[in-house]
Design a protein around this motif. Structure first.
Motif, PDB file in Angstrom:
ATOM      1  N   GLU A 120       0.602  -1.144   0.402  1.00 12.59           N
ATOM      2  CA  GLU A 120      -0.114   0.018  -0.107  1.00 12.59           C
ATOM      3  C   GLU A 120       1.085   1.473   0.132  1.00 12.59           C
ATOM      4  N   ALA A 121       0.478   2.526  -0.383  1.00 11.90           N
ATOM      5  CA  ALA A 121       1.144   3.613  -0.137  1.00 11.90           C
ATOM      6  C   ALA A 121       0.078   4.573  -1.024  1.00 11.90           C
ATOM      7  N   GLU A 122       0.548   5.959  -0.622  1.00 11.61           N
ATOM      8  CA  GLU A 122      -0.191   6.852  -0.621  1.00 11.61           C
ATOM      9  C   GLU A 122       0.621   7.789  -1.748  1.00 11.61           C
ATOM     10  N   ILE A 123      -0.013   8.640  -2.722  1.00  8.93           N
ATOM     11  CA  ILE A 123      -0.192   9.208  -3.715  1.00  8.93           C
ATOM     12  C   ILE A 123       0.167  10.744  -2.975  1.00  8.93           C
ATOM     13  N   ILE A 124       1.063  10.975  -3.238  1.00 13.67           N
ATOM     14  CA  ILE A 124       1.686  12.735  -2.580  1.00 13.67           C
ATOM     15  C   ILE A 124       1.795  13.368  -3.651  1.00 13.67           C
ATOM     16  N   GLU A 125       2.458  13.367  -4.880  1.00 14.03           N
ATOM     17  CA  GLU A 125       1.959  14.127  -6.466  1.00 14.03           C
ATOM     18  C   GLU A 125       1.494  13.398  -7.296  1.00 14.03           C
ATOM     19  N   LEU A 142      -1.834  -0.980  -9.485  1.00 16.67           N
ATOM     20  CA  LEU A 142      -2.450  -2.328  -9.395  1.00 16.67           C
ATOM     21  C   LEU A 142      -3.914  -1.676  -9.784  1.00 16.67           C
ATOM     22  N   ALA A 143      -3.853  -0.843  -8.216  1.00 14.33           N
ATOM     23  CA  ALA A 143      -5.389  -0.010  -7.735  1.00 14.33           C
ATOM     24  C   ALA A 143      -5.316   0.440  -6.595  1.00 14.33           C
ATOM     25  N   VAL A 144      -6.757   1.165  -6.506  1.00 15.05           N
ATOM     26  CA  VAL A 144      -6.553   2.146  -5.488  1.00 15.05           C
ATOM     27  C   VAL A 144      -8.053   1.445  -4.477  1.00 15.05           C
ATOM     28  N   ILE A 145      -7.338   1.335  -2.912  1.00 13.28           N
ATOM     29  CA  ILE A 145      -8.075   1.455  -1.971  1.00 13.28           C
ATOM     30  C   ILE A 145      -8.733   1.935  -1.088  1.00 13.28           C
ATOM     31  N   GLU A 146      -9.969   1.789  -0.855  1.00 16.83           N
ATOM     32  CA  GLU A 146     -11.000   2.837  -0.012  1.00 16.83           C
ATOM     33  C   GLU A 146     -11.099   1.790   1.140  1.00 16.83           C
ATOM     34  N   LYS A 155      -3.834  13.390  -5.590  1.00 14.78           N
ATOM     35  CA  LYS A 155      -2.981  12.741  -4.445  1.00 14.78           C
ATOM     36  C   LYS A 155      -4.378  12.622  -3.359  1.00 14.78           C
ATOM     37  N   GLY A 156      -3.419  11.994  -2.764  1.00 14.72           N
ATOM     38  CA  GLY A 156      -4.193  11.585  -1.738  1.00 14.72           C
ATOM     39  C   GLY A 156      -5.011  10.389  -1.570  1.00 14.72           C
ATOM     40  N   ASP A 157      -4.729   9.670  -2.839  1.00 17.42           N
ATOM     41  CA  ASP A 157      -5.422   8.115  -2.835  1.00 17.42           C
ATOM     42  C   ASP A 157      -4.064   8.077  -2.522  1.00 17.42           C
ATOM     43  N   HIS A 158      -5.145   6.221  -1.809  1.00 17.75           N
ATOM     44  CA  HIS A 158      -4.055   5.485  -0.894  1.00 17.75           C
ATOM     45  C   HIS A 158      -4.108   4.045  -2.232  1.00 17.75           C
ATOM     46  N   VAL A 159      -2.611   2.918  -2.671  1.00 16.83           N
ATOM     47  CA  VAL A 159      -3.351   2.653  -4.103  1.00 16.83           C
ATOM     48  C   VAL A 159      -1.789   1.548  -3.496  1.00 16.83           C
ATOM     49  N   LEU A 160      -2.328   0.190  -4.390  1.00 13.08           N
ATOM     50  CA  LEU A 160      -1.422  -0.275  -4.092  1.00 13.08           C
ATOM     51  C   LEU A 160      -0.227  -0.656  -5.078  1.00 13.08           C
ATOM     52  N   ILE A 161       0.639  -0.938  -5.582  1.00 17.56           N
ATOM     53  CA  ILE A 161       1.520  -1.224  -6.224  1.00 17.56           C
ATOM     54  C   ILE A 161       2.979  -2.105  -5.983  1.00 17.56           C
ATOM     55  N   GLY A 162       3.457  -2.493  -6.559  1.00 17.70           N
ATOM     56  CA  GLY A 162       4.658  -4.536  -6.571  1.00 17.70           C
ATOM     57  C   GLY A 162       5.511  -3.126  -6.148  1.00 17.70           C
ATOM     58  N   LYS A 163       6.360  -4.470  -4.712  1.00 18.51           N
ATOM     59  CA  LYS A 163       6.578  -4.259  -4.259  1.00 18.51           C
ATOM     60  C   LYS A 163       7.987  -3.681  -5.137  1.00 18.51           C
ATOM     61  N   TYR A 164       8.896  -4.292  -5.818  1.00 15.64           N
ATOM     62  CA  TYR A 164      10.192  -3.331  -6.536  1.00 15.64           C
ATOM     63  C   TYR A 164       9.800  -2.361  -8.441  1.00 15.64           C
ATOM     64  N   SER A 165       8.472  -1.604  -7.859  1.00 15.21           N
ATOM     65  CA  SER A 165       8.019  -1.190  -9.085  1.00 15.21           C
ATOM     66  C   SER A 165       8.352   0.240  -8.632  1.00 15.21           C
TER      67      SER A 165
END
Lengths: 96, 96, 96, 96, 96, 96, 96
Positions: E37-42, E91-95, E61-71
């Protein structure tokens, strides 16, 4: 026997090194991978784009051109060694 | 049994070396990777572009063509050895 | 259970060698990599182009086709061994 | 926690082998690379073409589909093992 | 210091495993390659198509998303470890 | 001597690590593969699309940007070490 | 003998290191892989797009440019060593 290359293909006759020298290009033994001069025997009509329109070639029968030494596919027509390349593989047209 | 190649595929019969020789192309034993003459038994209708329009082929049933020795997929139809290639793999049409 | 292949995919049943022989294609033991006859059990609706329009397939349910021996993905549906290929991998339609 | 796959991605739950068997697909131990049945938990809105228009997916939430055993990226959501694939990797929709 | 990712690139802050656990995604030690999980800063303004039109992103900005560990590419901004990925790699946006 | 990068290429001056530190990005010795800050000395006019129209760049002369440590081609102009990259390789624009 | 490069190809004369030094670019022995200065002897008319329209080049005869040391194909015309590159391989135009 006539050979009509398809689409963007071109039938070429490589010029002998001796002819090449007279033509102005000097090919030392140690640089045989350099492009060679060749004469176009027959040219295709051009590639067909995605709408079915033919885009003509920039070269024509009789043109002298430069091609890479290992470009294209060799073929023997009526006992003569020729080579078929795509126009994409032609580097330049030569004018003397 | 009839075989209808799909889209830009073409069904070919490779011509025997003997026939090839009479046809003018001499294939020495040491150059078996050179293109071979073949006759088109059946041609597909052409590729379909991104709008769904069929772009017809430049070759047709009965044409004699040059193809690479290892081009295409071999198939045996009614006991006869044939080969299916994409039109892209045909180098030239031969006219005698 | 019904299986609906997506887009340009096609669900096929490979025909037994015995059936194939009766169908006219002789497959000697030494040439098992040659294309095999198969029957289309279910066909997708076609690929969707970049504007969202569906471009229908050239093959349909019931067609007998030639596919490469190793084409596609094997799947077992209700105990029957089937294979899913893209239409692109179909070489030709067979008519008897 | 809700997971919204982006564009043409789809969130799937692989069905247990036991459920799969009841569903009609028999997966012997020796064929574990065969496609597996999965249920769509959430589907993306579709890819966006070069003009910015969204091209919707052919599958939807609740569909049972066949995917390759090694397709997609595994993810654990609220303790449940799920997988995210592109719609391109879905072979077929299953109807019982 | 502000960082403006170019085109379809997105600046992300990976969330600590502890936060992630509270967020519902359990990441066992043995599965560290799973998406994080990661948060979009910009977020960038989007890719520019071949006519020069900008196609906006689906994330903000602000969305929480799923990204690959090595992306993506790691970068340290004002002492904080961040990562820049292309939207394609999300991969996806998390809500929640 | 002025250097005009072609199309979507950009001429950059990498900023010294000391300047970079003052700029807010800390680059520890053990992470030298991380993106570096650089200043745009000169930018190309943009790529030319298939209709011959120029699509301008998003960056301009004077912008501070982040690029990968090994991006682009090094070149020495009037004794100064510079680097030429494609705009595609620029990760982000930095604003202080 | 005149050489007309085809489409987006360009015929170049690499400038001697001595000339290069006077031109402002210093090439130390240990950095021979750096781009070199060259002069355009003859430029093609440009690539032809899918509708058959020629998209002109951004460089012209007489321009001084930077190219990678190993770019293009070497050719000897009338005893002079030249190189043919695609315009794509030209990094920048130099103005003094």
């Amino acid at each position: 026997m006539k050979v009509h290359p398809l689409y963007d293909r071109v039938l070429l006759k490589r010029l002998e090194e001796q002819e090449v020298k007279r033509g102005g290009i000097i090919i030392p033994d140690s640089a045989k991978e350099k492009p060679l001069e060749a004469e176009i025997i027959e040219a295709g009509k051009g590639r067909v784009n995605d709408e079915g329109k033919t885009i003509g070639l920039a070269v024509k029968k009789g043109d002298h051109v430069l091609i890479g030494k290992y470009s294209g596919t060799e073929v023997t027509i009526d006992g003569v060694e020729l080579v078929i390349v795509r126009e994409e593989e032609i580097l330049a047209v030569i004018e003397k």
